[in-house]
Write a protein that holds these residues in place. Sequence first.
Motif, mmCIF file in Angstrom:
data_model
loop_
_atom_site.group_PDB
_atom_site.id
_atom_site.type_symbol
_atom_site.label_atom_id
_atom_site.label_comp_id
_atom_site.label_asym_id
_atom_site.label_seq_id
_atom_site.Cartn_x
_atom_site.Cartn_y
_atom_site.Cartn_z
ATOM 1 N N ASP A 1 0.862 -1.215 0.011
ATOM 2 C CA ASP A 1 0.019 -0.019 0.245
ATOM 3 C C ASP A 1 1.029 1.100 0.113
ATOM 4 O O ASP A 1 0.320 2.212 -0.610
ATOM 5 C CB ASP A 1 -0.869 -0.009 1.461
ATOM 6 C CG ASP A 1 -2.010 -1.019 1.017
ATOM 7 O OD1 ASP A 1 -2.528 -1.514 -0.173
ATOM 8 O OD2 ASP A 1 -2.733 -1.346 1.961
ATOM 9 N N LYS A 2 1.919 1.309 0.727
ATOM 10 C CA LYS A 2 2.906 2.448 0.750
ATOM 11 C C LYS A 2 3.446 2.628 -0.729
ATOM 12 O O LYS A 2 3.561 3.734 -0.975
ATOM 13 C CB LYS A 2 4.033 2.299 1.893
ATOM 14 C CG LYS A 2 3.425 2.363 3.297
ATOM 15 C CD LYS A 2 4.567 2.288 4.266
ATOM 16 C CE LYS A 2 4.003 2.168 5.762
ATOM 17 N NZ LYS A 2 5.142 1.838 6.512
ATOM 18 N N LEU A 3 4.026 1.373 -1.488
ATOM 19 C CA LEU A 3 4.321 1.583 -2.807
ATOM 20 C C LEU A 3 3.407 2.182 -3.657
ATOM 21 O O LEU A 3 3.838 2.690 -4.384
ATOM 22 C CB LEU A 3 4.796 0.150 -3.285
ATOM 23 C CG LEU A 3 6.157 -0.282 -2.368
ATOM 24 C CD1 LEU A 3 6.366 -1.879 -2.857
ATOM 25 C CD2 LEU A 3 7.491 0.634 -2.581
ATOM 26 N N LYS A 4 2.215 1.700 -3.436
ATOM 27 C CA LYS A 4 0.993 2.277 -4.398
ATOM 28 C C LYS A 4 0.897 3.791 -3.877
ATOM 29 O O LYS A 4 0.893 4.629 -4.883
ATOM 30 C CB LYS A 4 -0.227 1.473 -4.220
ATOM 31 C CG LYS A 4 -0.104 0.086 -4.561
ATOM 32 C CD LYS A 4 -1.441 -0.538 -4.496
ATOM 33 C CE LYS A 4 -1.699 -1.906 -4.999
ATOM 34 N NZ LYS A 4 -2.823 -2.805 -4.620
ATOM 35 N N THR A 5 1.141 4.206 -2.950
ATOM 36 C CA THR A 5 1.050 5.672 -2.618
ATOM 37 C C THR A 5 2.237 6.295 -3.211
ATOM 38 O O THR A 5 1.992 7.457 -3.892
ATOM 39 C CB THR A 5 1.063 5.725 -1.181
ATOM 40 O OG1 THR A 5 -0.068 5.169 -0.275
ATOM 41 C CG2 THR A 5 1.167 7.290 -0.634
ATOM 42 N N GLU A 6 3.394 5.744 -3.174
ATOM 43 C CA GLU A 6 4.661 6.358 -3.855
ATOM 44 C C GLU A 6 4.268 6.422 -5.404
ATOM 45 O O GLU A 6 4.623 7.342 -5.957
ATOM 46 C CB GLU A 6 5.860 5.277 -3.774
ATOM 47 C CG GLU A 6 6.182 5.405 -2.202
ATOM 48 C CD GLU A 6 6.801 6.784 -1.643
ATOM 49 O OE1 GLU A 6 7.345 7.425 -2.559
ATOM 50 O OE2 GLU A 6 6.573 7.056 -0.560
ATOM 51 N N ARG A 7 3.685 5.205 -6.007
ATOM 52 C CA ARG A 7 3.195 5.257 -7.241
ATOM 53 C C ARG A 7 2.497 6.641 -7.571
ATOM 54 O O ARG A 7 2.592 7.200 -8.592
ATOM 55 C CB ARG A 7 2.486 3.838 -7.586
ATOM 56 C CG ARG A 7 2.416 4.112 -9.286
ATOM 57 C CD ARG A 7 1.156 2.777 -9.455
ATOM 58 N NE ARG A 7 1.151 2.774 -11.019
ATOM 59 C CZ ARG A 7 0.703 3.425 -12.025
ATOM 60 N NH1 ARG A 7 0.244 4.522 -11.543
ATOM 61 N NH2 ARG A 7 0.493 3.311 -13.257
#
Length: 163
Positions: free
Chosen positions: A107-113
């Motif tokens: 989820d954090k990586l998706k936010t970064e995306r």
Amino acid sequence: MKKTSQSIRQLLVISSIIVSIGSMQGCNTNSDQSRTEEAVEQTSDSLDASMQDGASQTEAKFLQERDEVVADLKAQRDKLDQEIDELQNKLENKSDKAQKTMKQQIDKLKTEREDLDRDIDKAQNATQEAWQDIKAGFKQAGRKIGNAFDRAEDQLDDATSKQ
């Protein structure tokens, strides 16, 4: 009286010659002034053209650099998408606890995306004046994304080794 007439005649001839020379010099001065004005105008035109060429070259360089950065950001986004997919695929056979931990990281990586998508939009719409500041922010964002992925992988490895 004849001598006075001759003297007057000579004086008139000399005066005429002086007036003629003065007129010619005046013409030469006007001619020189015209040539000077023409040279100044040509120099000014040349300088304007050089400045426009310089501005065009600067803008072309900016546009090329911006396009390269946008392409790089899109490549980072594509890589991030692949990495998210890989992490999600690795989760399938993991314990519930490991899955929960990794889903949070994903989820954090998706936010970064999503942040990366905003950066891409910002880059595509950037003005030349703001470019240097924006470009510095993109470099920092790239490092942040790389670090976030590394942390997610490390946590997956930790969660997997504890099983």
